[in-house]
Design a protein around this motif. Structure first.
Motif, PDB file in Angstrom:
ATOM      1  N   PRO A  51       5.000   1.013   4.227  1.00 32.66           N
ATOM      2  CA  PRO A  51       3.818   0.808   3.381  1.00 32.66           C
ATOM      3  C   PRO A  51       2.672   0.143   4.153  1.00 32.66           C
ATOM      4  N   ILE A  52       1.449   0.540   3.828  1.00 32.47           N
ATOM      5  CA  ILE A  52       0.272  -0.113   4.403  1.00 32.47           C
ATOM      6  C   ILE A  52       0.300  -1.593   4.036  1.00 32.47           C
ATOM      7  N   GLY A  53      -0.040  -2.433   4.990  1.00 35.90           N
ATOM      8  CA  GLY A  53       0.010  -3.871   4.812  1.00 35.90           C
ATOM      9  C   GLY A  53       1.250  -4.499   5.401  1.00 35.90           C
ATOM     10  N   SER A  54       2.164  -3.651   5.920  1.00 36.19           N
ATOM     11  CA  SER A  54       3.426  -4.159   6.454  1.00 36.19           C
ATOM     12  C   SER A  54       3.297  -4.589   7.911  1.00 36.19           C
ATOM     13  N   VAL A  67       3.178   5.404   4.841  1.00 35.96           N
ATOM     14  CA  VAL A  67       2.695   6.246   5.940  1.00 35.96           C
ATOM     15  C   VAL A  67       3.395   7.603   5.896  1.00 35.96           C
ATOM     16  N   GLU A  68       2.607   8.661   6.081  1.00 40.39           N
ATOM     17  CA  GLU A  68       3.132  10.023   6.150  1.00 40.39           C
ATOM     18  C   GLU A  68       2.951  10.564   7.563  1.00 40.39           C
ATOM     19  N   ALA A  69       3.755  11.571   7.897  1.00 38.81           N
ATOM     20  CA  ALA A  69       3.797  12.076   9.276  1.00 38.81           C
ATOM     21  C   ALA A  69       2.447  12.572   9.773  1.00 38.81           C
ATOM     22  N   GLY A  70       1.642  13.164   8.906  1.00 37.93           N
ATOM     23  CA  GLY A  70       0.362  13.726   9.335  1.00 37.93           C
ATOM     24  C   GLY A  70      -0.798  12.756   9.296  1.00 37.93           C
ATOM     25  N   ASN A  71      -0.530  11.484   8.981  1.00 36.32           N
ATOM     26  CA  ASN A  71      -1.612  10.502   8.836  1.00 36.32           C
ATOM     27  C   ASN A  71      -2.232  10.105  10.171  1.00 36.32           C
ATOM     28  N   THR A  72      -3.482   9.676  10.071  1.00 35.97           N
ATOM     29  CA  THR A  72      -4.101   8.873  11.126  1.00 35.97           C
ATOM     30  C   THR A  72      -3.928   7.414  10.734  1.00 35.97           C
ATOM     31  N   LEU A  73      -3.512   6.595  11.685  1.00 40.52           N
ATOM     32  CA  LEU A  73      -3.229   5.194  11.402  1.00 40.52           C
ATOM     33  C   LEU A  73      -4.257   4.284  12.064  1.00 40.52           C
ATOM     34  N   THR A  74      -4.497   3.152  11.423  1.00 44.37           N
ATOM     35  CA  THR A  74      -5.169   2.032  12.062  1.00 44.37           C
ATOM     36  C   THR A  74      -4.161   0.893  12.093  1.00 44.37           C
ATOM     37  N   VAL A  75      -3.909   0.363  13.277  1.00 40.63           N
ATOM     38  CA  VAL A  75      -2.860  -0.645  13.447  1.00 40.63           C
ATOM     39  C   VAL A  75      -3.314  -1.726  14.423  1.00 40.63           C
ATOM     40  N   HIS A  76      -2.712  -2.891  14.280  1.00 38.46           N
ATOM     41  CA  HIS A  76      -2.704  -3.892  15.341  1.00 38.46           C
ATOM     42  C   HIS A  76      -1.283  -3.926  15.892  1.00 38.46           C
ATOM     43  N   TYR A  77      -1.152  -4.117  17.207  1.00 40.02           N
ATOM     44  CA  TYR A  77       0.189  -4.085  17.789  1.00 40.02           C
ATOM     45  C   TYR A  77       0.220  -4.892  19.080  1.00 40.02           C
ATOM     46  N   THR A  78       1.421  -5.290  19.446  1.00 39.06           N
ATOM     47  CA  THR A  78       1.717  -5.822  20.774  1.00 39.06           C
ATOM     48  C   THR A  78       2.987  -5.147  21.258  1.00 39.06           C
ATOM     49  N   GLY A  79       2.988  -4.713  22.521  1.00 37.39           N
ATOM     50  CA  GLY A  79       4.156  -4.061  23.099  1.00 37.39           C
ATOM     51  C   GLY A  79       4.675  -4.817  24.307  1.00 37.39           C
ATOM     52  N   ASP A 134       1.306  -4.115  12.915  1.00 33.76           N
ATOM     53  CA  ASP A 134       0.724  -4.297  11.591  1.00 33.76           C
ATOM     54  C   ASP A 134       0.073  -2.986  11.178  1.00 33.76           C
ATOM     55  N   VAL A 135       0.514  -2.400  10.085  1.00 34.02           N
ATOM     56  CA  VAL A 135      -0.062  -1.151   9.577  1.00 34.02           C
ATOM     57  C   VAL A 135      -1.231  -1.517   8.652  1.00 34.02           C
ATOM     58  N   LEU A 136      -2.454  -1.250   9.127  1.00 33.48           N
ATOM     59  CA  LEU A 136      -3.656  -1.735   8.452  1.00 33.48           C
ATOM     60  C   LEU A 136      -4.323  -0.672   7.588  1.00 33.48           C
ATOM     61  N   ALA A 137      -4.137   0.608   7.924  1.00 38.12           N
ATOM     62  CA  ALA A 137      -4.686   1.704   7.138  1.00 38.12           C
ATOM     63  C   ALA A 137      -3.965   2.978   7.539  1.00 38.12           C
ATOM     64  N   ALA A 138      -3.923   3.951   6.631  1.00 35.19           N
ATOM     65  CA  ALA A 138      -3.348   5.269   6.917  1.00 35.19           C
ATOM     66  C   ALA A 138      -4.062   6.273   6.041  1.00 35.19           C
ATOM     67  N   TYR A 139      -4.472   7.376   6.619  1.00 34.71           N
ATOM     68  CA  TYR A 139      -5.223   8.383   5.860  1.00 34.71           C
ATOM     69  C   TYR A 139      -5.053   9.759   6.492  1.00 34.71           C
ATOM     70  N   GLY A 141       0.810  -1.213   0.000  1.00 34.68           N
ATOM     71  CA  GLY A 141       0.000   0.000   0.000  1.00 34.68           C
ATOM     72  C   GLY A 141       0.841   1.259   0.000  1.00 34.68           C
ATOM     73  N   LYS A 142       0.165   2.405   0.066  1.00 36.97           N
ATOM     74  CA  LYS A 142       0.892   3.678   0.104  1.00 36.97           C
ATOM     75  C   LYS A 142       1.678   3.780   1.402  1.00 36.97           C
TER      76      LYS A 142
END
Length: 302
Positions: free
Chosen positions: A263-266, A213-225, A297-302, A210-211
């Motif tokens: 990139p989205i999908g990574s 990620v840019e600094a001003g984006n809102t992200l949708t992610v899955h994560y574990t920390g 997991d980067v699932l979306a960015a907009y 996917g495209k």
């Protein structure tokens, strides 16, 4: 905290909506075009005591329904009848907010949103009736009446379920990530005797298409920390059953620096040193001066 929730912290289980109160707020005037920061002027005298909303522009896109997630530009004022101080606008920081039209929102905002379409503008007043119950429970004085001008930009893109792309074979020394495939959560292991790097380390495990990620984006992610060296998990969106969405500018520096350009999908694994995490400040479940490890997991960015 996002502007919508910090400003609307007066609770969601009371409040009135609709035409019955439009005369209460008729003195609040909003000028300017939808899609640009509005100008708000207030009448003299006592602020409205009842919550209400008014559709300023209906919009021409899809209708908003309860349960939708919306991308919204909002401008907020305190209506105190004196200075009526400006509280903030997403037009200033160029970061629209993602707002779920759900039970977290005060009733008047839920009602108002469902009367506009994408591209519309809503004026909402949150007055004492929306905050009275919380104020009574906390024994604190009720917050001032709030005035919101809300421009509905649209709906966020449908996020992926999990990372999808090419397995790079890359690794991060001292950290193990098992990727079971499909929509299943990866397993992160950080129990190691290896010393963490003093700088940010980002490794791409699955490279999306996917495209970027840019600094001003809102992200949708899955994560574990987890904490480096201890294998102690302190947070996981997978464990909560749904991904997280947030403006990238609102999170720790390690995420801001590490995710731009991904990139989205990574799927990436990041080792974040204390100076790009929480530093010497102890957080809930995170000791001071911890090196943090995330698999994201980067699932979306907009």
């Amino acid at each position: 905290m996002p502007l919508i929730f910090s400003a609307a912290a007066c609770g969601s289980d009371s409040g009135a909506g609709g035409a019955a109160q439009t005369q209460q707020q008729a003195g609040v005037k909003v000028t300017g075009n939808v899609g640009a920061k509005p100008t708000v002027t207030f009448p003299s005298g006592t602020p409205a005591s009842k919550s209400s909303y008014e559709v300023l522009s209906a919009g021409t896109g899809p209708a908003v329904k309860a349960g939708d997630k919306l991308i919204v530009n909002l401008t907020v004022y305190d209506w105190d009848g004196k200075q009526n101080p400006f509280q903030g606008s997403t037009y200033d920081n160029k970061q629209p907010e993602t707002i779920p039209v759900d039970e977290q929102l005060p009733q008047v905002l839920r009602d108002g949103f469902t009367k506009v379409k994408h591209g519309g503008r809503l004026l909402a007043v949150l007055a004492a009736d929306a905050s009275q119950q919380q104020a009574q429970q906390s024994q604190q004085p009720a917050p001032p009446t709030k005035v919101f001008v809300l421009d509905v930009v649209g709906a966020p893109p449908t996020p992926l379920k999990a990372a999808t792309g090419k397995d790079t074979g890359d690794t991060l020394k001292g950290v193990k990530v098992d990727s079971p495939g499909g929509d299943k959560a990866p397993t992160l292991t950080t129990k190691t005797k290896d010393k963490p790097a003093k700088e940010l380390v980002v490794k791409t495990l699955i490279e999306g298409t996917g495209k970027k990620v840019e600094a001003g984006n809102t992200l949708t992610v899955h994560y574990t920390g987890k904490i480096w060296g201890t294998d102690k998990e302190f947070d996981s969106s997978w464990g909560k059953g749904e991904p997280a969405s947030f403006p990238l500018g609102n999170v720790i520096q390690g995420w801001q620096k590490g995710l731009v350009g991904v990139p989205i999908g990574s799927r990436v694994v990041m080792s974040i040193p204390p100076d790009l995490g929480y530093g010497a400040q102890e957080q809930q479940n995170i000791p001071a001066n911890s090196t943090l490890v995330f698999v994201v997991d980067v699932l979306a960015a907009y």
